[in-house]
Design an enzyme around this catalytic site. Sequence first.
Site, PDB file in Angstrom:
ATOM      1  N   LYS A   1       0.863  -1.186   0.000  1.00  0.00           N
ATOM      2  CA  LYS A   1       0.000   0.000   0.000  1.00  0.00           C
ATOM      3  C   LYS A   1       0.893   1.228   0.000  1.00  0.00           C
ATOM      4  O   LYS A   1       2.024   1.179   0.495  1.00  0.00           O
ATOM      5  CB  LYS A   1      -0.875   0.024   1.260  1.00  0.00           C
ATOM      6  CG  LYS A   1      -2.107   0.893   1.137  1.00  0.00           C
ATOM      7  CD  LYS A   1      -3.226   0.125   0.471  1.00  0.00           C
ATOM      8  CE  LYS A   1      -4.534   0.868   0.479  1.00  0.00           C
ATOM      9  NZ  LYS A   1      -5.657  -0.065   0.282  1.00  0.00           N
TER      10      LYS A   1
HETATM   11  N1  GLU Z   1      -7.396   0.027  -2.874  1.00  0.00           N
HETATM   12  C1  GLU Z   1      -8.166  -1.150  -3.158  1.00  0.00           C
HETATM   13  C2  GLU Z   1      -8.194  -2.065  -1.937  1.00  0.00           C
HETATM   14  O1  GLU Z   1      -8.019  -1.640  -0.819  1.00  0.00           O
HETATM   15  C3  GLU Z   1      -7.748  -1.851  -4.434  1.00  0.00           C
HETATM   16  C4  GLU Z   1      -6.341  -2.353  -4.468  1.00  0.00           C
HETATM   17  C5  GLU Z   1      -5.919  -2.897  -5.838  1.00  0.00           C
HETATM   18  O2  GLU Z   1      -6.723  -2.923  -6.754  1.00  0.00           O
HETATM   19  O3  GLU Z   1      -4.751  -3.266  -5.935  1.00  0.00           O
HETATM   20  O4  GLU Z   1      -8.471  -3.224  -2.035  1.00  0.00           O
END
Ligand code: GLU
Length: 424
Positions: free
Chosen positions: A113
């Site tokens: 992240k």
């Molecule tokens: N931000 C989204 C999540 O928390 C999507 C992450 C992604 O598609 O890699 O799952």
Amino acid sequence: MSNLSYANAEYGPWKTFLEQVDRVAPYLSEDLSKYVDTLKRPKRALIVDVPIIMDDGTIRHFEGYRVQHNLSRGPGKGGIRYHPDVEINEVMALSAWMTIKTAVVNLPFGGAKGGIRVDPRTLSPRELERLTRRYTSEISHIIGPQKDIPAPDVGTNANVMGWIMDTYSSGQGHTVTGVVTGKPVHLGGSLGRVKATGRGVFITGYEIAKKIGLSLDGAKVSVQGFGNVGSEAANLFSEYKSKIVCIQDHTGTIFNADGIDLEGLHAHVAATQGVLGFAGAKQIDNEDFWDVETDIIIPAALEGQITIERAKRLKAKMILEGANGPTYPEADDILVGRDIVVVPDVICNAGGVTVSYFEWVQDMSSFFWTEDEINERLDKLMIQAVADVWNCAADNKCTMRTAAYILACERILRARKERGIYPG
Ligand code: GLU
């Protein structure tokens, strides 16, 4: 307890994650449980300074992060958040939840992240682009289609992903579509990606509602967050004749016991950037959101929303965690005691990363699928995954959250074990 010097494990989302890991440990087989500490620290955490020249010629510095929590099962995967509260403790937790999430739905990824501590609403489009490009260049040595693949999260969108793709590609000397997902469709993005998370929230809710005998026809639904996730989930519940009685976003909380007209609300939000002031509902206090008579609550905003106190008060049969980490572990215990079923974030909101995986596969093969093909594959995968979690919870007499962690940790720690600890 974590012994990481840069993360205070005494508070915040990282503490929540560590407690969730402690709860799953007793369920793990002995040969795997000795690897569990690998989850209690991120593999790699990068903090970067992001200086940009503002439109008025002044220079401002922002703090950016990219954390790769675990890469045992494949490249890192997870979104990038632009929000004024972003800090290392939060990004670590969000990256860890991605590790669990990709493993629950069995995608060949680890968890990562990123984020920047910024309120994107205060920047002009040109400032936002400069911020994104400088941040991308600062993290470019640790991302890549086989290393770590960012995606949208709170405060970012397809345009931002397009800039990331372009900046990374400039450094490589050729177009690399697979470095990021959630891109605009004509830049190698996938059909169905924008609506995928909300769709997954609905599908998992639909499946679990059947199991607990809750009819969606006429069911009352409250939604916190009316972005990508909350609005699409609300649309689908309303298509299935549920009544959306209460919606909260960053502007306020609106309520209508007969159900809010979503078409009208979408037009209002497009014009005013928020739900507040919508003529088809009355405004209530933000805190009263948690007292509304409802069958289903969908927290689809930020973490740390369902506290012990709110868990004691809220009136719902089912909670669908569209957001990451909305419920504190102690609040989970209260919800269990009150027979309120929680469909945990790591399965409930996994629709987004699942279609991100489809996007990455399409980019790798330069062969693109139709929206129907994507939705069909998404539905099939989510239905199977949520059934696996439900059955695992029944077998182990535990919550669906612990069950999801059992399934995920078995996959992650088995990969860790089979790869071995280098240098052995
Ligand atoms: N931000 C989204 C999540 O928390 C999507 C992450 C992604 O598609 O890699 O799952």
